[in-house]
Scaffold this active site. Structure first.
Site, mmCIF file in Angstrom:
data_model
loop_
_atom_site.group_PDB
_atom_site.id
_atom_site.type_symbol
_atom_site.label_atom_id
_atom_site.label_comp_id
_atom_site.label_asym_id
_atom_site.label_seq_id
_atom_site.Cartn_x
_atom_site.Cartn_y
_atom_site.Cartn_z
ATOM 1 N NE ARG A 1 -38.672 -24.553 4.572
ATOM 2 C CZ ARG A 1 -38.314 -23.289 4.655
ATOM 3 N NH1 ARG A 1 -37.234 -22.865 4.050
ATOM 4 N NH2 ARG A 1 -39.038 -22.432 5.339
ATOM 5 C CG ASP B 1 -34.453 -14.117 -3.759
ATOM 6 O OD1 ASP B 1 -35.017 -13.473 -2.851
ATOM 7 O OD2 ASP B 1 -34.110 -15.314 -3.624
HETATM 8 C C1 SAM Z 1 -38.016 -13.766 3.791
HETATM 9 S S1 SAM Z 1 -37.550 -13.289 2.167
HETATM 10 C C2 SAM Z 1 -37.550 -11.534 2.332
HETATM 11 C C3 SAM Z 1 -38.262 -10.852 1.185
HETATM 12 C C4 SAM Z 1 -38.363 -9.329 1.313
HETATM 13 N N1 SAM Z 1 -37.079 -8.720 1.416
HETATM 14 C C5 SAM Z 1 -39.230 -8.937 2.481
HETATM 15 O O1 SAM Z 1 -38.732 -8.506 3.499
HETATM 16 O O2 SAM Z 1 -40.456 -9.084 2.378
HETATM 17 C C6 SAM Z 1 -35.794 -13.675 2.154
HETATM 18 C C7 SAM Z 1 -35.220 -13.822 0.749
HETATM 19 O O3 SAM Z 1 -33.788 -13.872 0.829
HETATM 20 C C8 SAM Z 1 -33.332 -14.746 -0.185
HETATM 21 N N2 SAM Z 1 -31.973 -15.229 0.120
HETATM 22 C C9 SAM Z 1 -31.602 -16.117 1.072
HETATM 23 N N3 SAM Z 1 -30.279 -16.368 1.002
HETATM 24 C C10 SAM Z 1 -29.799 -15.622 -0.018
HETATM 25 C C11 SAM Z 1 -28.499 -15.456 -0.596
HETATM 26 N N4 SAM Z 1 -27.444 -16.119 -0.148
HETATM 27 N N5 SAM Z 1 -28.366 -14.595 -1.638
HETATM 28 C C12 SAM Z 1 -29.443 -13.914 -2.108
HETATM 29 N N6 SAM Z 1 -30.693 -14.039 -1.621
HETATM 30 C C13 SAM Z 1 -30.876 -14.890 -0.589
HETATM 31 C C14 SAM Z 1 -34.370 -15.868 -0.186
HETATM 32 O O4 SAM Z 1 -34.376 -16.598 -1.392
HETATM 33 C C15 SAM Z 1 -35.668 -15.113 0.080
HETATM 34 O O5 SAM Z 1 -36.396 -14.826 -1.098
#
Ligand code: SAM
Length: 299
Positions: A57, A169
Site C-alpha cells: 500500500r 471518515d
Molecule cells: C471497510 S470501510 C466500511 C465502510 C462502511 N461502513 C461499510 O460497512 O460499507 C471502513 C472505514 O473506516 C474508516 N476508518 C478506519 N479507521 C478510522 C478511524 N480511526 N476513524 C474514523 N474512520 C476510520 C476507513 O477509512 C474506512 O473508510
C-alpha cells in the site's frame, strides 16, 4: 525524473516505474515504527503478518514521491513537513475502504420496518426536531446514501419527518468522493430499480457510465472528516441511530471498547447501533443490548 534500471541492460525507464522501487522491502525496524504509529493514530492494528500488505500500500506513495526506501519514507513522514503534507495520504492508503450500496441488506430492512417505526412512534426520543443518523466510518458514501434513501422512502410512505445523515471518515479522499455523490453505474446495481430511477441521475455523457445522487438527497447527507482516536462528534441535537459497520474489525478489543463508548456518547437512550456482520461487542463493557443479530439499542 529518469533513472537507469541496472538489470535491463541500461534501458532508461521513467522513475515511477523503476524496478528498484518494486524490489524495495521494509526493514523490521521501519515496520515497527509505522505499525506503532498507525495503531496510535488510527486505532488500526497492523500485526507482522500484514507487513507485505503495508509495503504494497505504501509503495504507491514512495513511487509518487520519488522516494527509494521505506526508511527514507518513514523519516519524511515523521518530519514536520511530512506530518503536514504526507500524513493524510498515508491515512488514505493504509485504511480499507471496501463498501457497497445496501451492503448487508437485512440492516436496511430492520431500519425501515422496525427501528424507524419505533422511533417515529415516540416523536424522536431526546426531543429533537429531526431524525439524525450517523454513518461512522462511511468510506466513499454508499452507506450514508443508502440510509438516506431508506429514510426518504419511509418519510413518504409511513409518516412525514425531517432527517439528516452525518457521514464521517478519517480518510480525506473518501470523504471527497462521498461529497461529489458520483459513482460508476455498476456500483448502484444493489439498489432496487425503482429507487435507482428515483435517486440517481445518469451522466449526459453516456460513454462515461457514471451516475450521480440527486441533489435533494445529497443535501440530506453531510460529510466530515473525523478520526475516532482524536475527535468527538460535536452535535447540538439528539442523535438517534449509528451505523458503524466494518470499522471496529480493524481495532484490537481495548480500542474497540474505547471507541464504541466514545461514539455512543451523543446517541440518545433507546437509539440504535448497527455493526458489521463479522463484528461483535461480546465481552466489551458498553451500554448496549442486542435487539437483532449485530443490531443494538443503547440503554
Ligand atoms: C471497510 S470501510 C466500511 C465502510 C462502511 N461502513 C461499510 O460497512 O460499507 C471502513 C472505514 O473506516 C474508516 N476508518 C478506519 N479507521 C478510522 C478511524 N480511526 N476513524 C474514523 N474512520 C476510520 C476507513 O477509512 C474506512 O473508510
Amino acid at each position: 525524473m529518469f533513472a537507469i534500471n541496472e538489470r535491463s541492460s541500461g534501458i532508461v525507464v521513467p522513475f515511477p516505474y523503476n524496478q528498484d522501487i518494486h524490489d524495495t522491502w521494509m526493514s523490521d525496524r521501519v515496520f515497527h515504527r509505522l505499525s506503532k504509529f498507525i495503531h496510535s493514530k488510527l486505532g488500526i492494528k497492523v500485526p507482522p503478518v500484514k507487513k507485505t500488505m503495508l509495503e504494497a500500500r505504501l509503495r504507491k506513495r514512495l513511487r509518487h514521491l520519488g522516494i527509494r526506501s521505506y526508511d527514507e519514507y518513514c523519516d519524511y513522514l515523521f518530519s514536520p513537513e511530512g506530518l503536514q503534507d504526507e500524513l493524510h495520504h498515508m491515512i488514505d492508503v493504509v485504511t480499507t475502504h471496501k463498501t457497497d450500496f445496501f451492503r448487508e441488506p437485512v440492516h436496511f430492512d430492520y431500519l425501515a420496518q422496525k427501528a424507524l417505526p419505533a422511533l417515529l412512534s415516540k416523536d424522536f426520543p431526546g426531543g429533537g426536531k429531526r431524525l439524525v443518523v450517523w454513518s461512522a466510518g462511511c468510506s466513499t458514501g454508499e452507506e450514508p446514501y443508502s440510509i438516506a434513501v431508506v429514510l426518504s422512502e419511509v418519510s413518504r410512505k409511513l409518516k412525514r419527518f425531517q432527517f439528516l445523515v452525518l457521514a464521517t471518515d478519517v480518510s480525506r479522499q473518501v470523504i471527497e468522493t462521498g461529497r461529489t455523490g458520483i459513482y460508476e453505474e455498476e456500483k448502484i446495481e444493489p439498489v432496487p430499480l425503482p429507487l435507482r430511477k428515483k435517486y440517481f441521475l445518469k451522466s449526459r455523457d453516456r460513454s462515461k457510465r457514471l451516475v450521480r445522487v440527486v441533489p435533494g438527497l445529497r443535501a440530506k447527507v453531510i460529510f466530515r472528516q473525523l478520526n475516532f482516536m482524536e475527535d468527538y462528534l460535536d452535535l447540538r441535537e439528539p442523535l438517534h441511530i449509528i451505523f458503524c459497520r466494518n470499522v471496529i474489525i480493524y481495532f484490537d478489543r481495548k480500542t474497540q471498547e474505547m471507541i464504541i463508548n466514545k461514539i455512543l456518547r451523543p446517541l440518545t437512550r433507546g437509539g440504535y447501533v448497527f455493526l458489521g456482520h463479522s463484528e461483535t461487542i461480546h465481552g466489551l463493557d458498553v451500554p448496549l443490548v442486542p435487539v437483532a443479530p449485530t443490531i443494538y439499542q443503547k440503554i
